[in-house]
Design an enzyme around this catalytic site. Structure first.
Site, mmCIF file in Angstrom:
data_model
loop_
_atom_site.group_PDB
_atom_site.id
_atom_site.type_symbol
_atom_site.label_atom_id
_atom_site.label_comp_id
_atom_site.label_asym_id
_atom_site.label_seq_id
_atom_site.Cartn_x
_atom_site.Cartn_y
_atom_site.Cartn_z
ATOM 1 N N LYS A 113 10.035 23.924 -35.975
ATOM 2 C CA LYS A 113 9.152 24.434 -37.029
ATOM 3 C C LYS A 113 9.375 23.675 -38.339
ATOM 4 O O LYS A 113 8.435 23.454 -39.101
ATOM 5 C CB LYS A 113 9.390 25.935 -37.244
ATOM 6 N N LYS A 205 4.973 24.885 -25.375
ATOM 7 C CA LYS A 205 4.694 26.238 -24.884
ATOM 8 C C LYS A 205 3.498 26.837 -25.610
ATOM 9 O O LYS A 205 3.213 26.479 -26.760
ATOM 10 C CB LYS A 205 5.925 27.127 -25.049
ATOM 11 N N LYS A 208 1.113 31.618 -30.398
ATOM 12 C CA LYS A 208 0.088 32.038 -31.347
ATOM 13 C C LYS A 208 0.431 31.576 -32.756
ATOM 14 O O LYS A 208 -0.407 31.577 -33.627
ATOM 15 C CB LYS A 208 -0.124 33.550 -31.310
HETATM 16 P P1 ADP Z 1 4.480 33.076 -30.481
HETATM 17 O O1 ADP Z 1 5.473 31.967 -30.270
HETATM 18 O O2 ADP Z 1 3.319 32.948 -29.589
HETATM 19 O O3 ADP Z 1 4.123 33.289 -31.915
HETATM 20 P P2 ADP Z 1 6.288 35.286 -30.560
HETATM 21 O O4 ADP Z 1 7.249 34.341 -31.158
HETATM 22 O O5 ADP Z 1 5.861 36.405 -31.420
HETATM 23 O O6 ADP Z 1 5.079 34.433 -30.014
HETATM 24 O O7 ADP Z 1 6.880 35.827 -29.188
HETATM 25 C C1 ADP Z 1 6.700 37.132 -28.676
HETATM 26 C C2 ADP Z 1 7.317 37.224 -27.299
HETATM 27 O O8 ADP Z 1 6.547 36.440 -26.362
HETATM 28 C C3 ADP Z 1 8.742 36.672 -27.213
HETATM 29 O O9 ADP Z 1 9.505 37.441 -26.312
HETATM 30 C C4 ADP Z 1 8.554 35.272 -26.684
HETATM 31 O O10 ADP Z 1 9.694 34.784 -26.008
HETATM 32 C C5 ADP Z 1 7.384 35.481 -25.737
HETATM 33 N N1 ADP Z 1 6.613 34.241 -25.599
HETATM 34 C C6 ADP Z 1 6.026 33.554 -26.600
HETATM 35 N N2 ADP Z 1 5.396 32.466 -26.129
HETATM 36 C C7 ADP Z 1 5.608 32.458 -24.785
HETATM 37 C C8 ADP Z 1 5.209 31.578 -23.718
HETATM 38 N N3 ADP Z 1 4.464 30.518 -23.970
HETATM 39 N N4 ADP Z 1 5.599 31.864 -22.457
HETATM 40 C C9 ADP Z 1 6.346 32.970 -22.212
HETATM 41 N N5 ADP Z 1 6.763 33.852 -23.170
HETATM 42 C C10 ADP Z 1 6.401 33.597 -24.444
#
Ligand code: ADP
Ligand code: TRP
Length: 224
Positions: A113, A205, A208
């Site tokens: 990031k 990955k 959002k």
């Molecule tokens: P993002 O990275 O999409 O903003 P968050 O950081 O809020 O999402 O993550 C929320 C949950 O979803 C966490 O437990 C994270 O490990 C899981 N998660 C986020 N992206 C993925 C992905 N691409 N595949 C599987 N799990 C994910």
């Protein structure tokens, strides 16, 4: 017998995606059957990257509504917003004072990031994993269901609890055994769906927090 406790959270940074469902929330729904469950909307984590306050307020409510829509049952789980519980920040400060700086500088997600933010990287972004440790340790959580990307943050939370708090400050019982202060949590990472890849860039990955990922969201930017 008391049931084991589960705590997890999602940042209100935009619409939830399949990765959030497969990697985390699907697991949360099942855990309600067998555990004491706490699910948090982690809005203080969402302000570690550029954001619009009005959008964040909307996204916080939308994320809570999506928890319910996905099957989180408020009669069985405690659903709450992180910023409404000041103890998260208070414990984060105490943990900050025992966490070595170089443990944070090593975090993969921080490095990824930080590259995107150039000279605008905040102290909050670096400190993100300590706030996450506080979220978990505050509730004596036994298990933390997350996707694979959060494994390193979970290891850090365990190390802070074990090495920097329990090993240093635990008292002894009458038999001379140490009485731990903080419960050391276990990560719960499902083998399938733990890392769903992006549909627009197969080398990273699905996220959002990536403005290219969720078409139609308020912060969507087409990949050039
Ligand atoms: P993002 O990275 O999409 O903003 P968050 O950081 O809020 O999402 O993550 C929320 C949950 O979803 C966490 O437990 C994270 O490990 C899981 N998660 C986020 N992206 C993925 C992905 N691409 N595949 C599987 N799990 C994910
Ligand atoms: N850092 C987590 C993520 O990006 C979100 C989070 C914050 C979290 N606090 C937490 C997850 C506590 C589990 C437990 O996915």
């Amino acid at each position: 017998m008391a049931r084991a406790r589960v705590l997890s959270g999602v940042q209100p940074t935009g619409a939830l995606h399949l990765g959030n469902w497969l990697g985390a929330i699907r697991n949360w729904v099942d855990l309600q059957e067998s555990h004491d469950t706490f699910f948090c909307v982690v809005d203080l984590h969402a302000i570690t990257v550029p954001h619009r306050p009005e959008q964040l307020a909307d996204d916080t409510l939308t994320t809570a509504a999506l928890y319910l829509a996905c099957g989180i049952d408020p009669a069985r789980s405690t659903v709450f917003v992180q910023s409404q519980v000041p103890a998260h920040c208070e414990l984060a400060w105490l943990l900050n004072c025992v966490t070595p700086l170089n443990w944070l500088e090593r975090m993969i997600q921080f490095k990824e990031k930080a590259v995107k933010q150039g000279d605008q990287v905040s102290v909050g972004l670096l400190d993100y994993p300590v706030l996450m440790a506080a979220d978990i340790l505050l509730y004596d959580a036994d298990r933390v269901p997350v996707g694979e990307d959060q494994k390193q943050h979970l290891e850090l939370a365990r190390d802070i609890a074990q090495q920097r708090i329990n090993a240093r400050f635990a008292s002894r019982d009458a038999a001379g055994e140490p009485v731990p202060i903080l419960k050391v949590p276990e990560p719960l990472i499902l083998p399938e769906g733990a890392r769903v890849m992006s549909l627009t860039d197969g080398s990273s990955k699905m996220s959002k927090s990536d403005p290219h990922e969720v078409p139609g969201s308020a912060c969507w930017i087409p990949r050039s």
